[in-house]
Design a protein around this motif. Structure first.
Motif, PDB file in Angstrom:
ATOM      1  N   SER A  91      -4.671  -7.286   5.506  1.00 61.89           N
ATOM      2  CA  SER A  91      -3.726  -8.030   4.677  1.00 61.89           C
ATOM      3  C   SER A  91      -4.190  -9.480   4.654  1.00 61.89           C
ATOM      4  O   SER A  91      -4.022 -10.210   5.629  1.00 61.89           O
ATOM      5  CB  SER A  91      -2.303  -7.924   5.248  1.00 61.89           C
ATOM      6  OG  SER A  91      -1.405  -8.701   4.493  1.00 61.89           O
TER       7      SER A  91
ATOM      8  N   PHE B 286      -7.264  -1.639   8.187  1.00 60.97           N
ATOM      9  CA  PHE B 286      -6.018  -2.119   7.594  1.00 60.97           C
ATOM     10  C   PHE B 286      -6.093  -3.638   7.494  1.00 60.97           C
ATOM     11  O   PHE B 286      -6.193  -4.326   8.511  1.00 60.97           O
ATOM     12  CB  PHE B 286      -4.818  -1.685   8.433  1.00 60.97           C
ATOM     13  CG  PHE B 286      -4.725  -0.189   8.611  1.00 60.97           C
ATOM     14  CD1 PHE B 286      -4.042   0.586   7.697  1.00 60.97           C
ATOM     15  CD2 PHE B 286      -5.346   0.435   9.683  1.00 60.97           C
ATOM     16  CE1 PHE B 286      -3.963   1.956   7.846  1.00 60.97           C
ATOM     17  CE2 PHE B 286      -5.274   1.813   9.848  1.00 60.97           C
ATOM     18  CZ  PHE B 286      -4.579   2.577   8.921  1.00 60.97           C
TER      19      PHE B 286
ATOM     20  N   ILE C 266      -6.419   0.709   4.123  1.00 57.83           N
ATOM     21  CA  ILE C 266      -5.582  -0.001   3.161  1.00 57.83           C
ATOM     22  C   ILE C 266      -5.918  -1.487   3.184  1.00 57.83           C
ATOM     23  O   ILE C 266      -5.980  -2.101   4.259  1.00 57.83           O
ATOM     24  CB  ILE C 266      -4.085   0.175   3.481  1.00 57.83           C
ATOM     25  CG1 ILE C 266      -3.718   1.668   3.521  1.00 57.83           C
ATOM     26  CG2 ILE C 266      -3.226  -0.553   2.455  1.00 57.83           C
ATOM     27  CD1 ILE C 266      -2.303   1.919   3.998  1.00 57.83           C
TER      28      ILE C 266
ATOM     29  N   ALA D  55       0.646  -3.640   4.156  1.00 56.58           N
ATOM     30  CA  ALA D  55      -0.130  -2.407   4.023  1.00 56.58           C
ATOM     31  C   ALA D  55       0.774  -1.177   4.092  1.00 56.58           C
ATOM     32  O   ALA D  55       0.711  -0.298   3.239  1.00 56.58           O
ATOM     33  CB  ALA D  55      -1.209  -2.344   5.099  1.00 56.58           C
TER      34      ALA D  55
ATOM     35  N   GLY E 101       0.807  -1.217   0.000  1.00 62.04           N
ATOM     36  CA  GLY E 101       0.000   0.000   0.000  1.00 62.04           C
ATOM     37  C   GLY E 101       0.837   1.262   0.000  1.00 62.04           C
ATOM     38  O   GLY E 101       0.781   2.072  -0.923  1.00 62.04           O
TER      39      GLY E 101
END
Length: 288
Positions: A248, A246, A222, A231, A202
């Motif tokens: 992932s 956030f 993100i 991120a 990100g």
């Protein structure tokens, strides 16, 4: 080769106008679309009703070597718009802040503002939508930024450049990066970044002197979906103080990789990490 050169010395309220309503395809190697030279005076105006398609190898759409009132202009650039692009740049900023003494009241504040823009990477590798070596650019809310291809970057700042961005970034492809800051440059950002690809990250704050902050007291969120994607990678100073989401979700991914920098995350935050992932990985510095 140049498509157009701004070298206008207009008086008060005057300056060169560049209009495009047709189709412009940049092919070949190491060519430039529009070059705003360091001697520009008056009030230049760029109107790209249809985008410049930046194809080929090493081509650049718009070069800014002088500050001027960019807010009335419309900038539309498409890297790889009609065929593959490699090592291309959409906007390249390299002007010295305060270098134009004829701005008067046209430039409010210390940033050149873009209100009407559409920036995308359609089919490319190793390209950058906006590369800022010097100067201050502010992208107000506009059409979402999209990236398709491999090894591309959305917005890059280095040297003393400062970027303000209020927009979403979506990228599909491996090894892409949304925002990147190096040297003593600074990024202020509000929006949502979504990356879908292997080792696609990100935000990268890549030096001890570079900074990331919220823009307009907004929220940063993100999502990175590819394996081994992070991120935020931080070696500098990251202050995101207004909360966000956030995520992932890929294998062996992560939320924050703090590599000696200072990372401050406050507000109401939501974190999600996928299989074999690490939420917060700190090799030095400070994470709060």
């Amino acid at each position: 080769e140049y498509l157009g050169i701004f070298n206008a010395c207009g008086g008060a309220g005057k300056g060169m106008r560049f209009f495009n309503t047709g189709t412009i395809d940049m092919n070949g190697t190491n060519s430039y679309g529009i070059y705003v030279s360091s001697v520009v005076r008056g009030r230049p105006f760029i109107e790209l009703t249809t985008p410049i398609n930046i194809n080929g190898i090493g081509n650049t759409g718009l070069i800014l070597s002088q500050e001027f009132d960019l807010s009335p202009s419309t900038i539309k650039l498409n890297i790889g718009g009609t065929s593959l692009a490699t090592d291309a740049v959409g906007i390249y900023s390299n002007y010295n802040k305060g270098g134009n003494n004829n701005l008067g009241s046209w430039l409010s504040g210390s940033y050149m503002e873009l209100n009407n823009y559409n920036l995308k990477i359609t089919n490319s590798t190793n390209s950058i939508l906006t590369y800022m070596n010097k100067g201050n650019l502010q992208f107000n809310s506009g059409s979402p930024v999209t990236i398709n291809g491999t090894n591309n970057k959305g917005f890059v700042t280095t040297d003393t450049a400062k970027l303000r961005l209020n927009n979403d970034i979506t990228a599909i492809g491996d090894h892409n990066l949304g925002l990147y800051a190096d040297a003593t440059s600074e990024i202020e950002y509000t929006g949502t970044i979504s990356m879908d690809g292997y080792k696609s990250h990100g935000i990268g704050i890549n030096s001890s002197g570079s900074k990331l902050n919220n823009y307009l007291n907004g929220i940063v969120s993100i999502t990175v979906q590819g394996d081994e994607s992070v991120a935020i990678y931080n070696k500098g100073t990251t202050n995101l103080l207004n909360g966000g989401t956030f995520t992932s979700t890929g294998n062996k991914g992560g939320i924050i990789y703090n590599a000696g920098g200072t990372t401050n995350l406050t507000g109401t935050n939501t974190y999600e990490v996928g299989a074999n992932g690490v939420g917060f990985f700190v090799t030095g510095g400070k994470l709060t």
